[in-house]
Motif scaffolding. Sequence first.
Motif, PDB file in Angstrom:
ATOM      1  N   PRO A 164      12.774  20.464 -19.046  1.00  0.00           N
ATOM      2  CA  PRO A 164      12.321  21.385 -20.044  1.00  0.00           C
ATOM      3  C   PRO A 164      13.041  22.857 -19.932  1.00  0.00           C
ATOM      4  O   PRO A 164      12.517  23.639 -19.783  1.00  0.00           O
ATOM      5  N   HIS A 165      14.525  22.726 -19.479  1.00  0.00           N
ATOM      6  CA  HIS A 165      15.179  24.155 -19.385  1.00  0.00           C
ATOM      7  C   HIS A 165      15.344  24.683 -20.792  1.00  0.00           C
ATOM      8  O   HIS A 165      15.710  25.882 -20.532  1.00  0.00           O
ATOM      9  N   GLN A 166      15.072  24.174 -21.644  1.00  0.00           N
ATOM     10  CA  GLN A 166      15.263  24.916 -23.217  1.00  0.00           C
ATOM     11  C   GLN A 166      14.039  24.663 -23.897  1.00  0.00           C
ATOM     12  O   GLN A 166      13.402  23.340 -23.795  1.00  0.00           O
ATOM     13  N   SER A 205       9.098  18.707 -12.758  1.00  0.00           N
ATOM     14  CA  SER A 205       7.685  19.307 -13.091  1.00  0.00           C
ATOM     15  C   SER A 205       7.450  19.944 -11.555  1.00  0.00           C
ATOM     16  O   SER A 205       7.258  19.011 -10.507  1.00  0.00           O
ATOM     17  N   ALA A 206       6.830  20.975 -11.552  1.00  0.00           N
ATOM     18  CA  ALA A 206       6.348  21.650 -10.299  1.00  0.00           C
ATOM     19  C   ALA A 206       4.683  21.361 -10.635  1.00  0.00           C
ATOM     20  O   ALA A 206       4.195  20.987 -11.616  1.00  0.00           O
ATOM     21  N   PHE A 210       2.085  17.831 -15.480  1.00  0.00           N
ATOM     22  CA  PHE A 210       2.130  17.085 -14.229  1.00  0.00           C
ATOM     23  C   PHE A 210       0.487  17.237 -13.718  1.00  0.00           C
ATOM     24  O   PHE A 210       0.085  16.028 -13.269  1.00  0.00           O
ATOM     25  N   GLN A 211      -0.058  18.280 -13.906  1.00  0.00           N
ATOM     26  CA  GLN A 211      -1.512  18.139 -13.702  1.00  0.00           C
ATOM     27  C   GLN A 211      -2.209  17.010 -14.165  1.00  0.00           C
ATOM     28  O   GLN A 211      -3.402  16.480 -13.815  1.00  0.00           O
ATOM     29  N   LEU A 240      11.789  25.017  -5.996  1.00  0.00           N
ATOM     30  CA  LEU A 240      10.641  24.400  -6.600  1.00  0.00           C
ATOM     31  C   LEU A 240      10.436  22.740  -6.180  1.00  0.00           C
ATOM     32  O   LEU A 240      11.379  22.230  -6.062  1.00  0.00           O
ATOM     33  N   GLY A 241       9.349  22.277  -6.065  1.00  0.00           N
ATOM     34  CA  GLY A 241       9.110  20.928  -5.975  1.00  0.00           C
ATOM     35  C   GLY A 241       9.094  20.224  -7.377  1.00  0.00           C
ATOM     36  O   GLY A 241       8.021  20.189  -7.816  1.00  0.00           O
TER      37      GLY A 241
END
Length: 108
Positions: free
Chosen positions: A23-25, A57-58, A64-65, A101-102
């Motif tokens: 999701p870099h943009q 996703s971090a 992710f949650q 980041l993970g």
Amino acid sequence: MPEVTVRIDGTVVTVVGVHTQAPHQYAFVDKWKRDLGAVREVTSRLDTAIAVGDFNSAWWNQPFQDLIESGLVDAHVERGEGYVRTWGVRGVGPIGSLPLLGIDHALS
């Protein structure tokens, strides 16, 4: 997503390969969310599944949650090593790279 089913000590386990859209943009955020939703759909229909790969996703990303809240467990957290860094800046002087980041996970 590619899947392979194996038998381990008599238990059937499906391993799901994950590589979501980054999701870099802003234009890619909806695709990234759909990809993560697909992981949830695939793992929820299987008795025993491991989803492993690049989730982009971090831990603090809500999509992710949502995966974690669906009942999946992150292997890093389960081992007591919750904040593992797997992605970051490349080409940082003599150290080569600096993971910040993970975003790569193994969930089951």
